[in-house]
Design a protein around this motif. Structure first.
Motif, PDB file in Angstrom:
ATOM      1  N   TYR A  22      60.526  37.188  37.091  1.00 26.30           N
ATOM      2  CA  TYR A  22      60.642  37.629  35.703  1.00 26.30           C
ATOM      3  C   TYR A  22      61.337  36.586  34.830  1.00 26.30           C
ATOM      4  N   PHE A  23      61.069  35.340  35.130  1.00 24.70           N
ATOM      5  CA  PHE A  23      61.570  34.231  34.315  1.00 24.70           C
ATOM      6  C   PHE A  23      60.839  34.193  32.973  1.00 24.70           C
ATOM      7  N   VAL A  24      61.590  33.918  31.907  1.00 21.38           N
ATOM      8  CA  VAL A  24      61.011  33.753  30.576  1.00 21.38           C
ATOM      9  C   VAL A  24      61.286  32.332  30.111  1.00 21.38           C
ATOM     10  N   ASP A  25      60.234  31.630  29.724  1.00 19.32           N
ATOM     11  CA  ASP A  25      60.339  30.231  29.305  1.00 19.32           C
ATOM     12  C   ASP A  25      60.896  30.151  27.882  1.00 19.32           C
ATOM     13  N   ASN A 277      68.637  43.488  26.113  1.00 19.95           N
ATOM     14  CA  ASN A 277      69.585  42.912  27.054  1.00 19.95           C
ATOM     15  C   ASN A 277      68.797  42.298  28.219  1.00 19.95           C
ATOM     16  N   PRO A 278      68.831  40.983  28.397  1.00 24.48           N
ATOM     17  CA  PRO A 278      67.943  40.337  29.379  1.00 24.48           C
ATOM     18  C   PRO A 278      68.271  40.672  30.826  1.00 24.48           C
ATOM     19  N   ARG A 279      69.556  40.696  31.169  1.00 21.13           N
ATOM     20  CA  ARG A 279      69.919  40.996  32.560  1.00 21.13           C
ATOM     21  C   ARG A 279      69.415  42.377  32.957  1.00 21.13           C
ATOM     22  N   SER A 280      69.600  43.352  32.085  1.00 23.79           N
ATOM     23  CA  SER A 280      69.220  44.720  32.423  1.00 23.79           C
ATOM     24  C   SER A 280      67.715  44.859  32.566  1.00 23.79           C
ATOM     25  N   VAL A 281      66.960  44.207  31.687  1.00 26.08           N
ATOM     26  CA  VAL A 281      65.500  44.267  31.784  1.00 26.08           C
ATOM     27  C   VAL A 281      65.028  43.676  33.108  1.00 26.08           C
ATOM     28  N   VAL A 282      65.551  42.520  33.464  1.00 28.48           N
ATOM     29  CA  VAL A 282      65.143  41.863  34.711  1.00 28.48           C
ATOM     30  C   VAL A 282      65.519  42.718  35.919  1.00 28.48           C
ATOM     31  N   MET A 283      66.727  43.276  35.917  1.00 31.11           N
ATOM     32  CA  MET A 283      67.155  44.104  37.041  1.00 31.11           C
ATOM     33  C   MET A 283      66.312  45.371  37.156  1.00 31.11           C
ATOM     34  N   ALA A 284      65.990  45.978  36.023  1.00 27.51           N
ATOM     35  CA  ALA A 284      65.171  47.189  36.044  1.00 27.51           C
ATOM     36  C   ALA A 284      63.784  46.905  36.608  1.00 27.51           C
ATOM     37  N   LEU A 285      63.173  45.812  36.177  1.00 26.11           N
ATOM     38  CA  LEU A 285      61.842  45.457  36.679  1.00 26.11           C
ATOM     39  C   LEU A 285      61.896  45.057  38.150  1.00 26.11           C
ATOM     40  N   THR A 286      62.928  44.345  38.532  1.00 26.88           N
ATOM     41  CA  THR A 286      63.076  43.926  39.924  1.00 26.88           C
ATOM     42  C   THR A 286      63.246  45.117  40.846  1.00 26.88           C
ATOM     43  N   ASN A 287      64.043  46.093  40.413  1.00 28.98           N
ATOM     44  CA  ASN A 287      64.340  47.267  41.238  1.00 28.98           C
ATOM     45  C   ASN A 287      63.370  48.421  41.012  1.00 28.98           C
TER      46      ASN A 287
END
Length: 538
Positions: A22-25, A277-287
């Motif tokens: 979920y990297f964003v360039d 919030n970028p951390r939360s979005v990435v964690m939600a998608l990851t989990n």
């Protein structure tokens, strides 16, 4: 390569980020640094709440400019590769990268803290530039002056992350803060060896640099400047892209795009762009799960820290914000650097800087559900909040009474609310009614998505409680002033709110519970509340 000078660490760390699913360039942000890096003696400070990508971007800046490691393999595949100036600046500079959040072992004084930084940097310079004849006892800025003079006007890009970290340490005194600001000023201000200094942190520098020490910095905050706003946090388009990637990679998606918006949206950049919030979005998608990721490391008492010095001054505003309303506030971000937060404006300014509130058009609000849950928790655990605390504590009993049709208990709780020192219960404005209903049903948010429906002036307030579980009862609530609860329920039926609710329920869950119409009437003359609960037909 050294520990600080042209270190390989930023390259390795940024390379790891690029490889994540979920990297964003956001590499085009580098374009904004090309000109400052060409003109020289440029100073940029970007402040954002924690977990908004500051460290990732600092690693990106270091990995791109530093000639310590060839980073062509990374950046040739990113957007910046198409930019004018890409080849000119890629891995062509000496970069001094310092993470100011790193502490010496068993650090308990400012001297220990700053001596480690000076020692490592001088060692790096001695190894890289032996002809400069640097001595271990030399000041860092004197050592850099020697390098500049003896190596053909050698210049550096400085990348400083978490510049304000020490201001959060218990062992740091006011005198230490002055010494630290003086250190940064001596290192960077009016120095020929500085090509560019790029600094990030949470706290703006204005307060601590009240004199001229750090006035060379151009500051970019989320509230005050549009520039760099899309480089920190995720935009709507970026979350759309990530969610599409999530659906492609996930066999059984358990979260929705609207869920991401409800939980993690709500911040605003100066230019009006909505920021997640970028951390939360990435964690939600990851989990594959919507949860409290950003604030999980900081419990509700971290929020309470900012209001405890003036609970009375912000209590009513908190009640309104927990109901989803915005309140007017003059946010001046420099106030957040003060440890003596006493005025309402200072408190809200601090909470904006740290990301607990969002600010837009002269108003502040709780940005999203992730933060709302922490505010809810605080309201139910802090007796000093007075009537707000007492009403929140009654909310579980209020919900149970509503589901069981126990109108006597409902009326007792509302009477209790009215008989406390509740200043919001003037019933003069719709938002005040909204605040009270939210407080007395606060615990319902564990089981329901509570939405307030605007009726364009056709009535006071209307709440719909959408159940999370398909077997729970749904609730449509209407509160009327100088009308009976029977009239409130009649309005629910007349306006066919149940059809609207059923449509939304059908799109998400197979609802098997009841739909309850709840009418609450308040008589200004008698100052009494009456309640009625009725099951709506199928």
């Amino acid at each position: 390569m050294g520990i600080f000078l042209n270190s390989a660490a930023p390259y390795s760390l940024y390379e790891s980020e690029v490889k994540k699913p979920y990297f964003v360039d956001k590499s085009l942000m580098l374009e904004e640094l090309f000109l400052p890096a060409e003109t020289g003696n440029s100073h940029i400070c970007i402040t954002r709440p924690r977990r908004f990508g500051k460290t990732v971007m600092a690693n990106m800046v270091s990995a791109f400019f530093s000639h310590g490691v060839d980073s062509t393999e990374i950046f040739s595949k990113l957007k910046i590769a198409e930019s004018t100036g890409y080849k000119k600046h890629l891995n062509t500079h000496d970069v001094i990268r310092i993470d100011f959040s790193r502490m010496p072992r068993n650090c308990n004084s400012y001297d220990q803290y700053i001596e480690r930084i000076e020692r490592i940097l001088i060692q790096d310079l001695m190894e890289a530039y032996p002809k400069a004849d640097i001595q271990e006892e030399d000041a860092v800025w004197d050592s850099l002056d020697l390098v500049y003079e003896r190596y053909g006007c050698q210049r550096f890009i400085f990348v400083f992350d978490e510049w304000d970290c020490i201001f959060h340490k218990d062992f740091i005194t006011d005198e230490d803060k002055k010494k630290y600001i003086s250190f940064l000023s001596s290192l960077l201000k009016d120095k020929a060896y500085v090509l560019l200094s790029y600094m990030t942190g949470i706290l703006p520098i204005a307060k601590y640099s009240s004199g001229s020490e750090l006035n060379m910095f151009a500051e970019y905050t989320m509230v005050s400047e549009e520039k760099f706003s899309d480089a920190f946090g995720f935009t709507e388009a970026e979350v759309d892209m990530l969610y599409a990637r999530f659906l492609k990679n996930t066999g059984k998606p358990l979260l929705s795009r609207s869920g991401l918006k409800e939980w993690y949206d709500g911040y605003h950049a100066k230019g009006g762009e909505r920021i997640y919030n970028p951390r939360s979005v990435v964690m939600a998608l990851t989990n594959n799960n919507l949860g409290n990721y950003w604030t999980s490391s900081g419990p509700y008492d971290e929020i309470y820290y900012y209001i405890e010095k003036n609970v009375a001054g912000v209590r009513n505003d908190l009640a309104l914000m927990v109901s989803g309303e915005s309140v007017e506030a003059k946010v001046q971000e420099y106030a957040a650097t003060s440890m003596e937060l006493t005025t309402r404006e200072e408190i809200f300014s601090a909470m904006v800087v740290y990301g607990f509130l969002s600010s837009e058009e002269g108003k502040v609000r709780i940005p999203n559900r992730e933060l709302m849950e922490r505010f809810d928790e605080m309201l139910q655990k802090e007796p000093s909040l007075g009537y707000v605390y007492r009403l929140a504590r009654e909310s579980k009993r209020m919900l149970e009474a509503t589901l069981h049709g126990d109108t006597q208990v409902m009326e007792q709780i509302l009477e209790y609310a009215h008989n406390t020192e509740t200043p919001l219960l003037s019933y003069n404005h719709e938002i005040e009614l909204s605040a009270i209903v939210n407080l007395v049903y606060l615990s319902a948010r564990d089981q329901y998505r509570v939405e307030r429906e605007d009726k364009a002036g056709k009535g006071y307030v209307d709440f719909i409680f959408y159940p999370i579980r398909e077997s729970d009862d749904a609730i449509i609530l209407e509160l009327k002033v100088d009308h009976t609860p029977e009239e409130a329920i009649a309005q629910i039926k007349e306006k066919e709110y149940a059809l609207r609710l059923k449509g939304k329920l059908a799109a998400k869950i197979h609802h098997t519970g009841r739909i309850l119409a709840v009418g609450i009437g308040y008589d200004k003359g008698t100052k009494k509340h009456r309640c009625k609960v009725e099951k709506l037909k199928g």
